[in-house]
Motif scaffolding. Structure first.
Motif, PDB file in Angstrom:
ATOM      1  N   TYR A 103       0.868  -1.172   0.000  1.00  0.00           N
ATOM      2  CA  TYR A 103       0.000   0.000   0.000  1.00  0.00           C
ATOM      3  C   TYR A 103       0.904   1.222   0.000  1.00  0.00           C
ATOM      4  N   ARG A 104       0.701   2.105  -0.956  1.00  0.00           N
ATOM      5  CA  ARG A 104       1.592   3.256  -1.147  1.00  0.00           C
ATOM      6  C   ARG A 104       3.047   2.820  -1.173  1.00  0.00           C
ATOM      7  N   GLY A 105       3.269   1.694  -1.839  1.00  0.00           N
ATOM      8  CA  GLY A 105       4.636   1.217  -2.019  1.00  0.00           C
ATOM      9  C   GLY A 105       5.241   0.523  -0.812  1.00  0.00           C
ATOM     10  N   GLU A 106       4.501   0.482   0.285  1.00  0.00           N
ATOM     11  CA  GLU A 106       5.035  -0.179   1.475  1.00  0.00           C
ATOM     12  C   GLU A 106       4.305  -1.469   1.745  1.00  0.00           C
ATOM     13  N   LYS A 107       5.052  -2.470   2.077  1.00  0.00           N
ATOM     14  CA  LYS A 107       4.494  -3.785   2.334  1.00  0.00           C
ATOM     15  C   LYS A 107       3.500  -3.747   3.500  1.00  0.00           C
ATOM     16  N   VAL A 108       2.371  -4.410   3.303  1.00  0.00           N
ATOM     17  CA  VAL A 108       1.392  -4.515   4.379  1.00  0.00           C
ATOM     18  C   VAL A 108       1.763  -5.726   5.216  1.00  0.00           C
ATOM     19  N   LEU A 127      -4.082  -1.646   7.929  1.00  0.00           N
ATOM     20  CA  LEU A 127      -4.584  -0.919   6.762  1.00  0.00           C
ATOM     21  C   LEU A 127      -5.660   0.083   7.141  1.00  0.00           C
ATOM     22  N   VAL A 128      -6.433  -0.238   8.158  1.00  0.00           N
ATOM     23  CA  VAL A 128      -7.468   0.702   8.603  1.00  0.00           C
ATOM     24  C   VAL A 128      -6.821   2.018   9.028  1.00  0.00           C
ATOM     25  N   THR A 129      -5.746   1.916   9.800  1.00  0.00           N
ATOM     26  CA  THR A 129      -5.086   3.149  10.236  1.00  0.00           C
ATOM     27  C   THR A 129      -4.415   3.857   9.070  1.00  0.00           C
ATOM     28  N   ARG A 130      -4.134   3.122   8.008  1.00  0.00           N
ATOM     29  CA  ARG A 130      -3.569   3.767   6.815  1.00  0.00           C
ATOM     30  C   ARG A 130      -4.643   4.249   5.850  1.00  0.00           C
ATOM     31  N   THR A 183     -12.384   6.026  15.397  1.00  0.00           N
ATOM     32  CA  THR A 183     -10.918   6.135  15.444  1.00  0.00           C
ATOM     33  C   THR A 183     -10.449   7.580  15.257  1.00  0.00           C
ATOM     34  N   ARG A 184     -11.386   8.458  14.984  1.00  0.00           N
ATOM     35  CA  ARG A 184     -10.962   9.829  14.645  1.00  0.00           C
ATOM     36  C   ARG A 184     -10.706  10.675  15.881  1.00  0.00           C
ATOM     37  N   ARG A 185      -9.836  11.642  15.717  1.00  0.00           N
ATOM     38  CA  ARG A 185      -9.492  12.486  16.856  1.00  0.00           C
ATOM     39  C   ARG A 185      -9.730  13.956  16.532  1.00  0.00           C
ATOM     40  N   ASP A 186     -10.515  14.202  15.494  1.00  0.00           N
ATOM     41  CA  ASP A 186     -10.655  15.608  15.104  1.00  0.00           C
ATOM     42  C   ASP A 186     -11.925  16.268  15.622  1.00  0.00           C
ATOM     43  N   GLY A 187     -12.583  15.654  16.583  1.00  0.00           N
ATOM     44  CA  GLY A 187     -13.609  16.381  17.317  1.00  0.00           C
ATOM     45  C   GLY A 187     -15.019  16.312  16.778  1.00  0.00           C
ATOM     46  N   PRO A 196     -11.987   7.525   4.747  1.00  0.00           N
ATOM     47  CA  PRO A 196     -10.981   6.637   4.170  1.00  0.00           C
ATOM     48  C   PRO A 196     -10.393   7.201   2.879  1.00  0.00           C
ATOM     49  N   GLU A 197      -9.215   6.715   2.574  1.00  0.00           N
ATOM     50  CA  GLU A 197      -8.626   7.025   1.275  1.00  0.00           C
ATOM     51  C   GLU A 197      -9.128   6.007   0.247  1.00  0.00           C
ATOM     52  N   MET A 198      -9.391   4.791   0.748  1.00  0.00           N
ATOM     53  CA  MET A 198      -9.805   3.721  -0.154  1.00  0.00           C
ATOM     54  C   MET A 198     -10.837   2.827   0.533  1.00  0.00           C
TER      55      MET A 198
END
Ligand code: ATP
Length: 248
Positions: A71-76, A84-87, A114-118, A165-167
């Motif tokens: 994912y984004r070039g980095e191994k999961v 992946l959820v946190t990503r 999981t969000r911290r933006d209020g 999510p991004e995906m």
């Protein structure tokens, strides 16, 4: 293609119960901002592919025994469903899986945990979800278990959106729904993709509708990708027409 690849699956094998080889080397790439469809009949391996990506195989005694997922070039990392959820990748399972005893709105709010933006941001996103799913606004006070299959599908998708999510990995959104509702669900996928830039990888048996909304498709048969291409090209392909488009 010069768009960034978000997700890359390289030649993965999946075995259930140590013996049953179900994916026999599946590779695919999901570009950022696109709608990519994973097609094929019952048992072809679509759900297994999505679960391999999101690390949900362990509870089914399944295991990725070969290949890699980036994912984004980095191994999961294997065996960690939270990673992946946190990503920013969230899976909407086949069969909706709402919390039946919670209201539709409470279900949506669980997606934001999981969000911290209020609270203000969460309220804004709830409003965003209701814009895409006007039906859910009408049903927001209803117990989810008593809403229709289509409404539960929308609730599951809306809950996924609440995590920003991004995906989204979307498994068989059309399952059990009347054709008109299927069309509605796919219209919303398209609107969310265009409006929020969310990337979709969706597994779907309904080739006909999926190829009208997706940009790119992979066809799985018996645990292998047998064909892939831009959706428009697949729609015109004689084999796809004969074996898949006539059916749904
Ligand atoms: P569907 O539309 O039915 O979900 P699919 O394309 O998603 O089809 P999978 O669910 O991935 O297919 O199943 C692929 C193959 O793996 C099938 O032959 C199925 O019987 C087998 N399979 C799925 N889950 C398991 C499991 N937990 N243990 C053993 N075999 C399994």
């Amino acid at each position: 293609e010069n768009s960034e690849t978000l997700l890359e699956v390289n030649n993965i094998e999946v075995i259930y119960n140590h013996v049953i080889l179900v994916l026999k080397g599946v590779s695919l790439a999901v570009p950022k901002g696109g709608i990519t469809a994973l097609l094929g009949g019952n048992g072809a391996g679509k759900t297994t592919t999505l679960k391999a990506i999101s690390n949900l195989l362990a509870s089914e005694r399944g295991e990725v025994t070969k290949g890699s997922i980036l994912y984004r070039g980095e191994k999961v990392a294997a065996r960690n469903p939270a990673e992946l959820v946190t990503r920013g990748v969230i899976q909407v399972m086949e069969g909706r899986h709402c919390f039946e005893h919670l209201t539709v709105e409470e279900n949506l709010l669980t997606g934001a945990y999981t969000r911290r933006d209020g609270a203000a941001a969460i309220k804004r996103d709830l409003e965003m979800v209701y814009e895409y799913f006007p039906r859910l606004r009408e049903r927001r006070k209803s117990q989810a278990g008593y809403t229709s299959g289509g409404e539960q599908q929308m609730t599951a998708m809306g809950r996924a959106l609440m995590s920003r999510p991004e995906m989204i990995l979307l498994d068989e959104p059309s399952m059990g729904l009347a054709p008109q509702l299927v069309e509605q669900i796919f219209e919303i996928v398209k609107a969310v993709n265009e409006g929020e830039g969310v990337t979709f990888l969706l597994a779907e048996q309904n080739t006909n509708v999926a190829l009208r909304y997706a940009h790119y498709g992979y066809i799985l048969e018996n645990g292998r990708v047998v064909m892939d291409g831009p959706a428009a090209a697949l729609r015109e392909n004689p084999d796809v027409k004969e074996f898949y488009l006539g059916m749904s």
